[in-house]
Design a protein around this motif. Structure first.
Motif, mmCIF file in Angstrom:
data_model
loop_
_atom_site.group_PDB
_atom_site.id
_atom_site.type_symbol
_atom_site.label_atom_id
_atom_site.label_comp_id
_atom_site.label_asym_id
_atom_site.label_seq_id
_atom_site.Cartn_x
_atom_site.Cartn_y
_atom_site.Cartn_z
ATOM 1 N N THR A 166 7.737 78.527 69.240
ATOM 2 C CA THR A 166 8.178 78.186 70.590
ATOM 3 C C THR A 166 9.651 78.522 70.765
ATOM 4 O O THR A 166 10.390 78.684 69.787
ATOM 5 N N THR A 167 10.076 78.623 72.009
ATOM 6 C CA THR A 167 11.495 78.870 72.282
ATOM 7 C C THR A 167 12.351 77.770 71.690
ATOM 8 O O THR A 167 13.411 78.028 71.099
ATOM 9 N N GLU A 168 11.910 76.519 71.837
ATOM 10 C CA GLU A 168 12.684 75.395 71.317
ATOM 11 C C GLU A 168 12.822 75.474 69.799
ATOM 12 O O GLU A 168 13.919 75.258 69.252
ATOM 13 N N ALA A 169 11.737 75.789 69.104
ATOM 14 C CA ALA A 169 11.790 75.901 67.650
ATOM 15 C C ALA A 169 12.664 77.070 67.229
ATOM 16 O O ALA A 169 13.432 76.964 66.249
ATOM 17 N N LEU A 171 15.247 78.404 68.882
ATOM 18 C CA LEU A 171 16.655 78.064 69.105
ATOM 19 C C LEU A 171 17.155 77.067 68.068
ATOM 20 O O LEU A 171 18.270 77.206 67.546
ATOM 21 N N GLU A 172 16.345 76.074 67.762
ATOM 22 C CA GLU A 172 16.766 75.051 66.801
ATOM 23 C C GLU A 172 17.029 75.659 65.428
ATOM 24 O O GLU A 172 18.027 75.343 64.770
ATOM 25 N N ALA A 197 15.180 82.632 74.676
ATOM 26 C CA ALA A 197 16.168 82.325 73.638
ATOM 27 C C ALA A 197 17.345 83.286 73.693
ATOM 28 O O ALA A 197 18.502 82.883 73.496
ATOM 29 N N GLU A 200 19.746 82.133 76.213
ATOM 30 C CA GLU A 200 20.494 80.946 75.783
ATOM 31 C C GLU A 200 21.612 81.304 74.805
ATOM 32 O O GLU A 200 22.673 80.678 74.805
#
Length: 246
Positions: A166-169, A171-172, A197, A200
């Protein structure tokens, strides 16, 4: 803009790839038409055997476009072309283009073209692949004369699966590392969603590339069209501007 008059870009993707068509379409807006054919489903084959088979069947897969008058085509599967090395990849794609009658390039070679246009010879590799395939990718870039300064290994939970990141994973995991301001940060693989990403993480001195972004840029250039079309995504516009001014 007349939809009939814009370039026709073909892309070849693995059957389960959820990412290539949506990202290409967002990069182009209505500045190009995207046409797709897919590799066959190969049940029972391990990953390496599947990638080797993709290379074996690729000429026939490109035949699936029939008489569609494409301006250029990209093989949106970096991993199978990493098996060939950069020299073998160039020879293979040159033969494919001669056979098809239009330019054909792998996403890996499109990335090399973008890096060359930008005047860059160093990169940080962001990879969602299994470790052996990440090392194969690294070897491809190094054989092409690039220095790989660092590798950021990306996972989807506990597994290596580009299609499930995922995008969140993403980026993290990327933000755990100190990304360089010089050189390039390459998000390899056409199946990992990277567009959000990249937006961001973008910075004025940082060059961010993904396999799909480089491929979309190369295909328009091969079609004889400036990448900075009126409806192009800002990331594609920025890559085109940087490449033109390098």
């Amino acid at each position: 803009m007349d939809i009939c008059s814009v370039p026709r870009i073909g892309i070849v993707v693995p059957p389960e790839n959820p990412t290539a068509e949506p990202e290409f379409s967002q990069f182009y807006g209505i500045g190009a038409n995207v046409h797709t054919t897919r590799f066959p489903v190969l049940p029972g084959k391990g990953l390496r055997a599947m990638l080797e088979t993709y290379n074996e069947v690729l000429p026939g897969v490109l035949d699936g476009f029939g008489r569609l008058p494409l301006d250029a085509a990209v093989v949106a599967c970096s991993a199978s072309h990493y098996l060939l090395g950069p020299d073998g990849d160039r020879e293979f794609c040159a033969r494919l283009g001669e056979r098809a009658g239009y330019p054909v390039q792998s996403s890996a070679l499109a990335t090399l073209a973008a890096l060359d246009a930008l005047g860059l010879d160093r990169l940080t590799l962001v990879s969602p692949y299994e470790p052996w395939l990440t090392e194969l990718s690294r070897g491809y870039w190094e054989k092409a004369g690039l220095a790989v300064d660092d590798v950021v290994q990306i996972k989807a939970g506990e597994v290596h699966d580009p299609y499930r990141v995922t995008t969140e994973a993403l980026l993290e995991q990327v933000r755990r590392h100190s990304l360089p301001e010089g050189g390039a940060v390459l998000f390899t693989g056409t199946g990992m969603f990277t567009l959000a990403a990249l937006g961001e993480l973008a910075g004025p001195q940082r060059v961010l590339l993904s396999s799909n972004l480089a491929s979309a840029w190369w295909a328009l250039r091969a079609a004889g069209t400036p990448a900075a079309t009126p409806t192009a995504h800002p990331l594609l516009e920025d890559l085109a501007r940087r490449a033109d001014s390098a």
